[in-house]
Design a protein around this motif. Structure first.
Motif, PDB file in Angstrom:
ATOM      1  N   THR A   1       0.865  -1.187   0.000  1.00 47.05           N
ATOM      2  CA  THR A   1       0.000   0.000   0.000  1.00 47.05           C
ATOM      3  C   THR A   1       0.896   1.230   0.000  1.00 47.05           C
ATOM      4  O   THR A   1       0.879   2.025  -0.924  1.00 47.05           O
ATOM      5  N   PHE A   2       1.692   1.386   1.052  1.00 49.01           N
ATOM      6  CA  PHE A   2       2.664   2.483   1.116  1.00 49.01           C
ATOM      7  C   PHE A   2       4.054   1.886   0.929  1.00 49.01           C
ATOM      8  O   PHE A   2       4.354   0.823   1.480  1.00 49.01           O
ATOM      9  N   SER A   3       4.906   2.590   0.171  1.00 51.87           N
ATOM     10  CA  SER A   3       6.181   1.973  -0.224  1.00 51.87           C
ATOM     11  C   SER A   3       7.136   1.759   0.950  1.00 51.87           C
ATOM     12  O   SER A   3       8.101   1.011   0.828  1.00 51.87           O
TER      13      SER A   3
ATOM     14  N   ALA B   1       1.350   4.407  -6.426  1.00 53.42           N
ATOM     15  CA  ALA B   1      -0.060   3.995  -6.401  1.00 53.42           C
ATOM     16  C   ALA B   1      -0.937   5.211  -6.112  1.00 53.42           C
ATOM     17  O   ALA B   1      -0.435   6.318  -5.957  1.00 53.42           O
ATOM     18  N   ASP B   2      -2.240   4.967  -6.009  1.00 51.49           N
ATOM     19  CA  ASP B   2      -3.220   6.050  -6.020  1.00 51.49           C
ATOM     20  C   ASP B   2      -3.237   6.883  -4.738  1.00 51.49           C
ATOM     21  O   ASP B   2      -2.489   6.622  -3.812  1.00 51.49           O
ATOM     22  N   TYR B   3      -4.117   7.855  -4.716  1.00 55.97           N
ATOM     23  CA  TYR B   3      -4.219   8.780  -3.591  1.00 55.97           C
ATOM     24  C   TYR B   3      -5.575   8.627  -2.910  1.00 55.97           C
ATOM     25  O   TYR B   3      -6.614   8.771  -3.546  1.00 55.97           O
ATOM     26  N   GLY B   4      -5.535   8.305  -1.639  1.00 52.23           N
ATOM     27  CA  GLY B   4      -6.783   8.156  -0.904  1.00 52.23           C
ATOM     28  C   GLY B   4      -6.514   8.076   0.578  1.00 52.23           C
ATOM     29  O   GLY B   4      -5.405   8.316   1.038  1.00 52.23           O
ATOM     30  N   SER B   5      -7.549   7.741   1.313  1.00 49.07           N
ATOM     31  CA  SER B   5      -7.401   7.661   2.756  1.00 49.07           C
ATOM     32  C   SER B   5      -8.493   6.757   3.296  1.00 49.07           C
ATOM     33  O   SER B   5      -9.369   6.332   2.546  1.00 49.07           O
ATOM     34  N   SER B   6      -8.434   6.499   4.580  1.00 51.40           N
ATOM     35  CA  SER B   6      -9.483   5.674   5.192  1.00 51.40           C
ATOM     36  C   SER B   6     -10.844   6.332   4.973  1.00 51.40           C
ATOM     37  O   SER B   6     -11.867   5.663   4.966  1.00 51.40           O
TER      38      SER B   6
ATOM     39  N   THR C   1       1.148  12.586 -10.187  1.00 51.40           N
ATOM     40  CA  THR C   1      -0.071  13.322  -9.860  1.00 51.40           C
ATOM     41  C   THR C   1      -1.248  12.340  -9.901  1.00 51.40           C
ATOM     42  O   THR C   1      -1.130  11.244 -10.459  1.00 51.40           O
ATOM     43  N   TYR C   2      -2.357  12.772  -9.335  1.00 52.02           N
ATOM     44  CA  TYR C   2      -3.528  11.898  -9.225  1.00 52.02           C
ATOM     45  C   TYR C   2      -4.745  12.609  -9.801  1.00 52.02           C
ATOM     46  O   TYR C   2      -5.047  13.736  -9.395  1.00 52.02           O
ATOM     47  N   VAL C   3      -5.407  11.949 -10.737  1.00 55.33           N
ATOM     48  CA  VAL C   3      -6.613  12.539 -11.331  1.00 55.33           C
ATOM     49  C   VAL C   3      -7.822  12.133 -10.482  1.00 55.33           C
ATOM     50  O   VAL C   3      -8.026  10.942 -10.215  1.00 55.33           O
TER      51      VAL C   3
ATOM     52  N   ARG D   1     -12.998  17.886   6.373  1.00 51.52           N
ATOM     53  CA  ARG D   1     -11.648  18.388   6.065  1.00 51.52           C
ATOM     54  C   ARG D   1     -10.656  17.255   6.282  1.00 51.52           C
ATOM     55  O   ARG D   1     -10.444  16.802   7.403  1.00 51.52           O
ATOM     56  N   LEU D   2     -10.061  16.845   5.189  1.00 53.29           N
ATOM     57  CA  LEU D   2      -9.152  15.698   5.258  1.00 53.29           C
ATOM     58  C   LEU D   2      -7.818  16.081   5.891  1.00 53.29           C
ATOM     59  O   LEU D   2      -7.125  15.248   6.452  1.00 53.29           O
ATOM     60  N   GLY D   3      -7.452  17.352   5.745  1.00 49.88           N
ATOM     61  CA  GLY D   3      -6.184  17.784   6.344  1.00 49.88           C
ATOM     62  C   GLY D   3      -5.000  17.618   5.409  1.00 49.88           C
ATOM     63  O   GLY D   3      -3.862  17.846   5.808  1.00 49.88           O
ATOM     64  N   ASP D   4      -5.254  17.236   4.160  1.00 51.55           N
ATOM     65  CA  ASP D   4      -4.160  17.105   3.193  1.00 51.55           C
ATOM     66  C   ASP D   4      -4.070  18.360   2.336  1.00 51.55           C
ATOM     67  O   ASP D   4      -5.096  18.930   1.955  1.00 51.55           O
ATOM     68  N   VAL D   5      -2.848  18.746   2.005  1.00 53.93           N
ATOM     69  CA  VAL D   5      -2.631  19.857   1.090  1.00 53.93           C
ATOM     70  C   VAL D   5      -2.207  19.303  -0.265  1.00 53.93           C
ATOM     71  O   VAL D   5      -1.292  18.466  -0.340  1.00 53.93           O
TER      72      VAL D   5
ATOM     73  N   CYS E   1       1.469  17.853   1.348  1.00 54.08           N
ATOM     74  CA  CYS E   1       1.774  17.440   2.728  1.00 54.08           C
ATOM     75  C   CYS E   1       0.496  17.371   3.561  1.00 54.08           C
ATOM     76  O   CYS E   1      -0.576  17.738   3.104  1.00 54.08           O
ATOM     77  N   ARG E   2       0.654  16.894   4.783  1.00 52.45           N
ATOM     78  CA  ARG E   2      -0.423  16.968   5.760  1.00 52.45           C
ATOM     79  C   ARG E   2      -0.447  18.398   6.272  1.00 52.45           C
ATOM     80  O   ARG E   2       0.600  18.994   6.516  1.00 52.45           O
ATOM     81  N   ARG E   3      -1.624  18.925   6.447  1.00 48.84           N
ATOM     82  CA  ARG E   3      -1.710  20.317   6.823  1.00 48.84           C
ATOM     83  C   ARG E   3      -1.318  20.583   8.276  1.00 48.84           C
ATOM     84  O   ARG E   3      -0.697  21.592   8.600  1.00 48.84           O
TER      85      ARG E   3
ATOM     86  N   PHE F   1       1.240   2.039   7.625  1.00 51.75           N
ATOM     87  CA  PHE F   1       2.121   2.787   8.519  1.00 51.75           C
ATOM     88  C   PHE F   1       2.824   3.939   7.811  1.00 51.75           C
ATOM     89  O   PHE F   1       3.332   3.800   6.710  1.00 51.75           O
ATOM     90  N   LYS F   2       2.809   5.095   8.479  1.00 53.79           N
ATOM     91  CA  LYS F   2       3.585   6.244   8.012  1.00 53.79           C
ATOM     92  C   LYS F   2       4.338   6.775   9.207  1.00 53.79           C
ATOM     93  O   LYS F   2       3.731   7.052  10.241  1.00 53.79           O
ATOM     94  N   THR F   3       5.641   6.900   9.073  1.00 54.75           N
ATOM     95  CA  THR F   3       6.420   7.435  10.186  1.00 54.75           C
ATOM     96  C   THR F   3       5.902   8.826  10.535  1.00 54.75           C
ATOM     97  O   THR F   3       5.776   9.668   9.647  1.00 54.75           O
TER      98      THR F   3
HETATM   99  P1  AMP Z   1      -4.762   6.756   6.534  1.00 60.82           P
HETATM  100  O1  AMP Z   1      -4.831   7.768   7.646  1.00 60.82           O
HETATM  101  O2  AMP Z   1      -3.998   5.555   6.922  1.00 60.82           O
HETATM  102  O3  AMP Z   1      -6.081   6.490   5.956  1.00 60.82           O
HETATM  103  O4  AMP Z   1      -3.878   7.436   5.393  1.00 60.82           O
HETATM  104  C1  AMP Z   1      -4.402   8.441   4.582  1.00 60.82           C
HETATM  105  C2  AMP Z   1      -3.412   9.540   4.385  1.00 60.82           C
HETATM  106  O5  AMP Z   1      -2.235   9.036   3.744  1.00 60.82           O
HETATM  107  C3  AMP Z   1      -3.898  10.619   3.448  1.00 60.82           C
HETATM  108  O6  AMP Z   1      -4.741  11.540   4.071  1.00 60.82           O
HETATM  109  C4  AMP Z   1      -2.593  11.221   2.990  1.00 60.82           C
HETATM  110  O7  AMP Z   1      -2.088  12.116   3.935  1.00 60.82           O
HETATM  111  C5  AMP Z   1      -1.693   9.994   2.886  1.00 60.82           C
HETATM  112  N1  AMP Z   1      -1.713   9.486   1.499  1.00 60.82           N
HETATM  113  C6  AMP Z   1      -2.571   8.615   0.944  1.00 60.82           C
HETATM  114  N2  AMP Z   1      -2.305   8.419  -0.348  1.00 60.82           N
HETATM  115  C7  AMP Z   1      -1.248   9.187  -0.641  1.00 60.82           C
HETATM  116  C8  AMP Z   1      -0.491   9.449  -1.826  1.00 60.82           C
HETATM  117  N3  AMP Z   1      -0.739   8.836  -2.976  1.00 60.82           N
HETATM  118  N4  AMP Z   1       0.524  10.317  -1.726  1.00 60.82           N
HETATM  119  C9  AMP Z   1       0.818  10.919  -0.559  1.00 60.82           C
HETATM  120  N5  AMP Z   1       0.158  10.718   0.575  1.00 60.82           N
HETATM  121  C10 AMP Z   1      -0.871   9.872   0.546  1.00 60.82           C
END
Ligand code: AMP
Length: 592
Positions: free
Chosen positions: A240-242, A346-351, A369-371, A419-423, A440-442, A562-564
């Motif tokens: 999912t995350f590299s 891979a794509d851009y999304g969140s929970s 970039t992500y469409v 508000r997802l908190g992503d920029v 980035c995360r806001r 996991f994200k550090t």
């Molecule tokens: P999670 O809280 O585990 O659902 O992770 C979602 C968060 O991971 C998003 O709000 C972004 O901050 C980050 N994220 C997800 N996809 C990407 C992506 N393709 N590039 C950068 N960050 C991402």
């Protein structure tokens, strides 16, 4: 072909039936058709957004949350924006809690929520609860299929297997009897996931017992072993995350001889203790001294593990996983392992829901970039150029190229103007749908005075400082930061875990470079007048970031998500303690 705007949102019942029969009948996905559907949907992005909002509000209009806001059945964007406030997770927390506790009334959605996702929570220090339902599952599969179509057109794969470094955390029951697990766990455990992977020629080489194993250290070892057993068949490597890919091959460096021994003897190491995992692996493992010798020879022939992946897996076509944002710092190591293999983000999304697909797989991850898929949710964007409190959100098709925005999601699972908190930055348009670059995360912000530094600024500073001394073979394995206000004035603390022997003089210079690399005017001017104290570089022991990972997994996070945490606040006391207790050396900047 006439494009159908909502092939997937007929009703929950239909979604499941249509998708399953489609996949049962169809061996492989029809790539051309998927691309064609995506093209016509993005050409009509504005209308698709309106229709999507209408659909969400029709399905959920009876929910208490919406009832109380006075929409009175209206489903147009103007009424929606006038009646429904922008919210954060904190605002929705009391509603979500009622759902988690088992309330049977329609609180956020028309249909009851039966599953909860735990977001990774690495930014706040503890996982957040987010509603999950069939519609979110379907949008997940839609985005998987879309990017697969574009990827496979560029980099075709053969019918083989994938080394998918995926892990499912435990699913538990909430007090109210709902199933709770990380979003990735909820996806991996859904029967449609496997069917879709099959249709995408992306079947995981490891058995389910490994993916769903109770201990991720053991699952990781077995994933690597399965990969080696099926080495000729592996078409791509993914996670999912590299971070998980880099983590896996760093582990490989430690355990490769044990893996070879298992393959030679056909007997699994005693370190794998779970019976279900052992018996699943026993079915795959046969004594194979030739393979063990071959891998052994290949490993010995490598220089500092450069090109490990193509050596081990000769038919791999690419590496796939989210590589942008907080994953960017791992690209260097990933390239080292991957040599000249393409790295595809891979794509851009969140929970909370998916947002955009990577439809330009040939672009290097730094430029990915992500469409936005206009039918997977209703999207708004808060312009960040203006004073944020007053900035008015704009719609999907109203964003401007070159500008940065905070993402607002309205989804099919009870989040409205969230508000997802992503920029993100808009880099262009694909037809009428914007292409977003993740910035980035806001809320990840280093700030003491009038300074403002984001996760991205921190990443750039670390990149600059770690480049200073390649001749010393300094490798920053992972990093984080903290604002230390216990000193007067307060100062930035950067934590580094490094490999290799690095002289003090070099690290002193790195510390100065970090301090100089925060070029934000507020920081520089505050440093000059000592309103912010000298930046401190703290070097932590090897294995410290592994302890942080273990800590989050212990809280219910999955390695897959996991994200550090790049900035650890004082409220995240446990992680801060792990970092502080493992400091071996520290340096103060003399740059100002
Ligand atoms: P999670 O809280 O585990 O659902 O992770 C979602 C968060 O991971 C998003 O709000 C972004 O901050 C980050 N994220 C997800 N996809 C990407 C992506 N393709 N590039 C950068 N960050 C991402």
């Amino acid at each position: 072909m006439k494009h159908q705007i909502f092939p997937s949102y007929c009703s929950c019942f239909n979604i499941c039936r249509v998708s399953v029969t489609m996949i049962e009948k169809m061996e492989l996905l029809d790539v051309d058709k998927l691309i064609e559907e995506f093209e016509s949907m993005t050409k009509d992005a504005g209308n698709v957004q309106r229709e999507t909002l209408k659909k969400i509000l029709e399905e959920n209009g009876c929910a208490e949350y919406l009832q109380n806001l006075g929409l009175n059945g209206r489903t147009d964007p103007e009424s929606f924006k006038a009646c429904v406030p922008l919210v954060t997770h904190n605002d929705l927390q009391p509603y979500i809690q009622q759902i988690v506790d088992g309330s049977s009334s329609p609180i956020l959605t028309g249909k009851p929520i039966t599953t909860i996702s735990l977001s990774s929570g690495t930014t706040q220090g503890k996982p957040k609860f987010v509603p999950f339902n069939d519609e979110l599952m379907e949008t997940t599969l839609q985005i998987y299929r879309t990017s697969y179509a574009f990827r496979t057109r560029e980099f075709p794969i053969e019918n083989g297997k994938a080394l998918q470094l995926i892990y499912s955390s435990k699913q538990s029951k909430t007090k109210g009897g709902l199933i709770a697990g990380t979003a990735t766990t909820n996806v991996f455990r859904n029967s449609q996931f496997k069917n879709t992977m099959k249709a995408m020629q992306s079947q995981c080489c490891s058995p389910d017992e490994v993916i769903f194993g109770p201990d991720f250290h053991q699952s990781l070892y077995c994933h690597l072993l399965c990969g080696l057993i099926f080495r000729e068949e592996i078409q791509f490597i993914s996670s999912t995350f590299s971070h998980s890919i880099v983590h896996a091959f760093r582990t490989f460096e430690q355990v490769w001889e044990e893996l070879c021994a298992d393959i030679r003897e056909g007997v699994l190491t005693s370190r794998i203790t779970f019976p279900s995992v052992r018996s699943a692996m026993a079915k795959l493992l046969k004594p194979n001294p030739e393979l063990a010798d071959l891998i052994h020879k290949k490993c010995l022939g490598l220089n500092n593990w450069y090109g490990l992946i193509p050596e081990l897996f000769p038919n791999v076509k690419y590496i796939y996983g989210i590589m942008t944002g907080s994953m960017e710092p791992y690209l260097k190591k990933l390239r080292h392992y991957a040599r000249d293999l393409p790295l595809i983000s891979a794509d851009y999304g969140s929970s909370e829901g998916w947002i955009g697909a990577n439809v330009n797989p040939y672009v290097p991850p730094e430029l990915a970039t992500y469409v936005v898929l206009p039918n997977i949710g209703y999207f708004e964007f808060i312009p960040l150029k203006e004073n944020v409190e007053e900035a008015k959100p704009v719609g999907l098709t109203e964003v401007k190229v070159g500008e940065e925005y905070e993402v607002i999601i309205t989804n099919f699972a009870g989040l409205y103007r969230y508000r997802l908190g992503d920029v993100v930055k808009v880099t262009g348009f694909h037809n009428l749908s914007p292409e977003l670059k993740f910035i980035c995360r806001r809320n990840l912000m280093l700030t003491i005075n009038i300074d403002k530094n984001t996760e991205k600024d921190l990443q750039l500073a670390v990149e600059a400082a770690s480049k200073l001394n390649t001749e010393e073979r300094l490798e920053v394995l992972d990093f984080s930061s903290h604002v230390d206000l216990s000193t007067n004035p307060g100062h930035y603390v950067i934590f580094w875990e490094i490999s290799g022997e690095v002289r003090d003089e070099v690290l002193e210079e790195c510390c100065n470079c970090l301090d100089r690399s925060f070029v934000d005017a507020g920081y520089v001017s505050s440093r000059k007048i000592n309103a912010i104290g000298p930046l401190e570089l703290r070097v932590v022991q090897r294995g410290t970031f592994q302890k942080i990972l273990d800590h989050y997994v212990g809280l219910g996070a999955a390695l897959s998500q996991f994200k550090t945490p790049r900035c650890v606040g004082s409220t995240n006391n446990e992680v801060l303690q792990i970092l502080c207790n493992n400091v071996v050396k520290n340096y103060f900047s003399t740059a100002f």
